[in-house]
Design a protein around this motif. Structure first.
Motif, PDB file in Angstrom:
ATOM      1  N   ASN A 123      22.695  50.444  84.854  1.00 52.00           N
ATOM      2  CA  ASN A 123      23.345  50.189  86.052  1.00 52.00           C
ATOM      3  C   ASN A 123      23.273  48.688  86.666  1.00 52.00           C
ATOM      4  OD1 ASN A 123      24.847  52.589  86.134  1.00 52.00           O
ATOM      5  ND2 ASN A 123      22.998  53.540  87.032  1.00 52.00           N
ATOM      6  N   ALA A 124      22.762  47.906  85.536  1.00 47.92           N
ATOM      7  CA  ALA A 124      22.675  46.382  86.184  1.00 47.92           C
ATOM      8  C   ALA A 124      23.982  45.617  86.359  1.00 47.92           C
ATOM      9  CB  ALA A 124      21.950  45.674  85.119  1.00 47.92           C
ATOM     10  N   HIS A 125      23.949  44.692  87.252  1.00 44.44           N
ATOM     11  CA  HIS A 125      25.166  44.025  87.539  1.00 44.44           C
ATOM     12  C   HIS A 125      25.144  42.938  86.552  1.00 44.44           C
ATOM     13  CE1 HIS A 125      26.418  46.625  90.581  1.00 44.44           C
ATOM     14  NE2 HIS A 125      24.962  46.626  91.243  1.00 44.44           N
ATOM     15  N   GLY A 126      26.623  42.166  86.483  1.00 48.00           N
ATOM     16  CA  GLY A 126      26.662  41.044  85.653  1.00 48.00           C
ATOM     17  C   GLY A 126      26.298  41.260  84.353  1.00 48.00           C
ATOM     18  N   GLY A 127      26.184  40.055  83.663  1.00 43.83           N
ATOM     19  CA  GLY A 127      26.138  40.190  81.981  1.00 43.83           C
ATOM     20  C   GLY A 127      25.632  38.955  81.374  1.00 43.83           C
ATOM     21  N   ALA A 128      25.396  38.891  80.154  1.00 43.36           N
ATOM     22  CA  ALA A 128      24.997  37.628  79.602  1.00 43.36           C
ATOM     23  C   ALA A 128      25.478  37.574  78.199  1.00 43.36           C
ATOM     24  CB  ALA A 128      23.585  37.864  79.449  1.00 43.36           C
ATOM     25  N   CYS A 129      25.681  36.306  77.702  1.00 42.36           N
ATOM     26  CA  CYS A 129      26.200  35.898  76.462  1.00 42.36           C
ATOM     27  C   CYS A 129      24.996  35.773  75.438  1.00 42.36           C
ATOM     28  CB  CYS A 129      26.777  34.676  76.365  1.00 42.36           C
ATOM     29  SG  CYS A 129      28.427  34.686  77.390  1.00 42.36           S
ATOM     30  N   CYS A 130      24.995  35.884  74.211  1.00 41.05           N
ATOM     31  CA  CYS A 130      23.817  35.909  73.402  1.00 41.05           C
ATOM     32  C   CYS A 130      24.215  35.358  71.935  1.00 41.05           C
ATOM     33  CB  CYS A 130      23.254  37.144  73.299  1.00 41.05           C
ATOM     34  SG  CYS A 130      24.497  38.388  72.577  1.00 41.05           S
ATOM     35  N   VAL A 131      23.324  34.679  71.279  1.00 41.18           N
ATOM     36  CA  VAL A 131      23.480  34.095  70.111  1.00 41.18           C
ATOM     37  C   VAL A 131      22.136  34.542  69.590  1.00 41.18           C
ATOM     38  CG1 VAL A 131      22.461  31.923  70.691  1.00 41.18           C
ATOM     39  CG2 VAL A 131      23.660  32.259  68.642  1.00 41.18           C
ATOM     40  N   THR A 132      21.854  34.991  67.921  1.00 34.91           N
ATOM     41  CA  THR A 132      20.781  35.144  67.279  1.00 34.91           C
ATOM     42  C   THR A 132      20.905  34.626  66.143  1.00 34.91           C
ATOM     43  OG1 THR A 132      21.871  37.490  66.433  1.00 34.91           O
ATOM     44  CG2 THR A 132      20.554  37.522  68.473  1.00 34.91           C
ATOM     45  N   ALA A 133      19.832  34.531  65.169  1.00 36.45           N
ATOM     46  CA  ALA A 133      19.479  33.999  64.125  1.00 36.45           C
ATOM     47  C   ALA A 133      18.500  34.667  63.218  1.00 36.45           C
ATOM     48  CB  ALA A 133      19.490  32.502  63.979  1.00 36.45           C
ATOM     49  N   LEU A 134      18.534  34.953  62.241  1.00 40.78           N
ATOM     50  CA  LEU A 134      17.615  35.447  61.234  1.00 40.78           C
ATOM     51  C   LEU A 134      17.666  35.074  59.830  1.00 40.78           C
ATOM     52  CD1 LEU A 134      18.232  38.443  59.504  1.00 40.78           C
ATOM     53  CD2 LEU A 134      18.546  39.234  61.655  1.00 40.78           C
ATOM     54  N   ILE A 135      16.437  35.105  59.271  1.00 40.67           N
ATOM     55  CA  ILE A 135      16.569  34.782  57.717  1.00 40.67           C
ATOM     56  C   ILE A 135      16.410  35.746  56.960  1.00 40.67           C
ATOM     57  CG2 ILE A 135      15.287  33.314  55.855  1.00 40.67           C
ATOM     58  CD1 ILE A 135      14.896  31.254  58.081  1.00 40.67           C
ATOM     59  N   ASN A 136      17.224  36.216  56.004  1.00 40.16           N
ATOM     60  CA  ASN A 136      16.809  37.406  55.107  1.00 40.16           C
ATOM     61  C   ASN A 136      17.322  37.003  53.674  1.00 40.16           C
ATOM     62  OD1 ASN A 136      16.685  40.205  54.355  1.00 40.16           O
ATOM     63  ND2 ASN A 136      18.929  40.543  54.617  1.00 40.16           N
ATOM     64  N   ASP A 137      16.467  37.043  52.838  1.00 38.21           N
ATOM     65  CA  ASP A 137      16.552  36.869  51.432  1.00 38.21           C
ATOM     66  C   ASP A 137      17.241  35.448  51.034  1.00 38.21           C
ATOM     67  OD1 ASP A 137      15.577  39.253  50.551  1.00 38.21           O
ATOM     68  OD2 ASP A 137      17.506  40.114  50.690  1.00 38.21           O
ATOM     69  N   GLY A 138      16.663  34.237  51.661  1.00 37.01           N
ATOM     70  CA  GLY A 138      17.253  32.969  51.472  1.00 37.01           C
ATOM     71  C   GLY A 138      18.652  32.916  52.319  1.00 37.01           C
ATOM     72  N   ASN A 139      19.219  33.696  53.167  1.00 34.72           N
ATOM     73  CA  ASN A 139      20.336  33.593  53.945  1.00 34.72           C
ATOM     74  C   ASN A 139      19.885  33.246  55.408  1.00 34.72           C
ATOM     75  OD1 ASN A 139      22.166  33.707  51.762  1.00 34.72           O
ATOM     76  ND2 ASN A 139      21.719  35.954  51.827  1.00 34.72           N
ATOM     77  N   LEU A 140      20.648  32.398  55.934  1.00 29.98           N
ATOM     78  CA  LEU A 140      20.749  32.543  57.621  1.00 29.98           C
ATOM     79  C   LEU A 140      22.007  33.255  58.356  1.00 29.98           C
ATOM     80  CD1 LEU A 140      19.520  31.276  60.034  1.00 29.98           C
ATOM     81  CD2 LEU A 140      21.395  29.484  59.797  1.00 29.98           C
ATOM     82  N   VAL A 141      21.543  34.383  58.869  1.00 33.94           N
ATOM     83  CA  VAL A 141      22.537  35.089  59.430  1.00 33.94           C
ATOM     84  C   VAL A 141      22.628  35.013  60.800  1.00 33.94           C
ATOM     85  CG1 VAL A 141      23.219  37.613  59.550  1.00 33.94           C
ATOM     86  CG2 VAL A 141      21.819  36.879  57.663  1.00 33.94           C
ATOM     87  N   VAL A 142      23.587  34.602  61.329  1.00 41.07           N
ATOM     88  CA  VAL A 142      23.933  34.036  62.967  1.00 41.07           C
ATOM     89  C   VAL A 142      25.052  34.838  63.374  1.00 41.07           C
ATOM     90  CG1 VAL A 142      24.569  31.894  64.220  1.00 41.07           C
ATOM     91  CG2 VAL A 142      23.378  31.537  62.385  1.00 41.07           C
ATOM     92  N   SER A 143      24.572  35.595  64.570  1.00 42.54           N
ATOM     93  CA  SER A 143      25.820  36.083  65.309  1.00 42.54           C
ATOM     94  C   SER A 143      25.796  35.555  66.870  1.00 42.54           C
ATOM     95  CB  SER A 143      25.371  37.312  65.350  1.00 42.54           C
ATOM     96  OG  SER A 143      25.153  37.994  64.031  1.00 42.54           O
ATOM     97  N   ASN A 144      26.912  35.826  67.392  1.00 42.07           N
ATOM     98  CA  ASN A 144      27.104  35.531  68.794  1.00 42.07           C
ATOM     99  C   ASN A 144      28.071  36.270  69.464  1.00 42.07           C
ATOM    100  OD1 ASN A 144      29.338  33.985  67.694  1.00 42.07           O
ATOM    101  ND2 ASN A 144      29.729  33.032  69.647  1.00 42.07           N
ATOM    102  N   ALA A 145      27.963  36.572  70.663  1.00 38.68           N
ATOM    103  CA  ALA A 145      28.790  37.263  71.601  1.00 38.68           C
ATOM    104  C   ALA A 145      28.907  36.287  72.890  1.00 38.68           C
ATOM    105  CB  ALA A 145      28.345  38.576  71.966  1.00 38.68           C
TER     106      ALA A 145
END
Length: 134
Positions: free
Chosen positions: A19-41
């Motif tokens: 029941n928190a108010h407000g929100g947040a945007c996010c970006v993530t990055a991880l390395i998996n098997d020689g790939n960079l996996v980047v996500s954002n919202a």
């Protein structure tokens, strides 16, 4: 990609359950098997330096983005511009993020994800939040 998607959605659900108010945007990055996996919202960004040239790996989820505007309007919401700022429901400039329960039917936590093969010309990665004071 699916594991990251589930993590974003679970984080959103947990945030809303508090029941928190407000929100947040996010970006993530991880390395998996020689790939960079980047996500954002939202309006957090990932930029890679590749051979000395900046390459955007994400695209901000702003209300002014045509596909995001279409998605919000298809759900029955509205997007408008006031004093040069595009918003949904006259309130929020981003269309994706964690939280924002009062707009949850339009502000989704579904990330966009890109997978990039890490090559020798990949120098560094910047993860950043756009901060606008107005």
């Amino acid at each position: 990609k699916e594991a990251i998607r589930k993590a974003y959605l679970k984080t959103d659900a947990d945030f809303l359950n508090e029941n928190a108010h407000g929100g947040a945007c996010c970006v993530t990055a991880l390395i998996n098997d020689g790939n960079l996996v980047v996500s954002n919202a939202g309006d957090c960004s990932a930029v890679m330096s590749r051979g000395g040239v900046a390459e955007a790996l994400t695209s901000d989820h702003q209300a002014s983005r045509p596909d995001e505007k279409e998605r919000v309007e298809a759900l029955g919401g509205y997007v408008d511009c006031s004093r040069g700022v595009w918003t949904i429901q006259g309130s929020l400039a981003v269309t994706r993020g964690i939280g924002d329960g009062h707009l949850k039917e339009f502000v989704v936590a579904e990330p966009e994800t890109r997978v990039v093969r890490i090559e020798s010309d990949c120098e560094f990665l910047i993860l950043a939040l756009r901060w606008v004071v107005g």
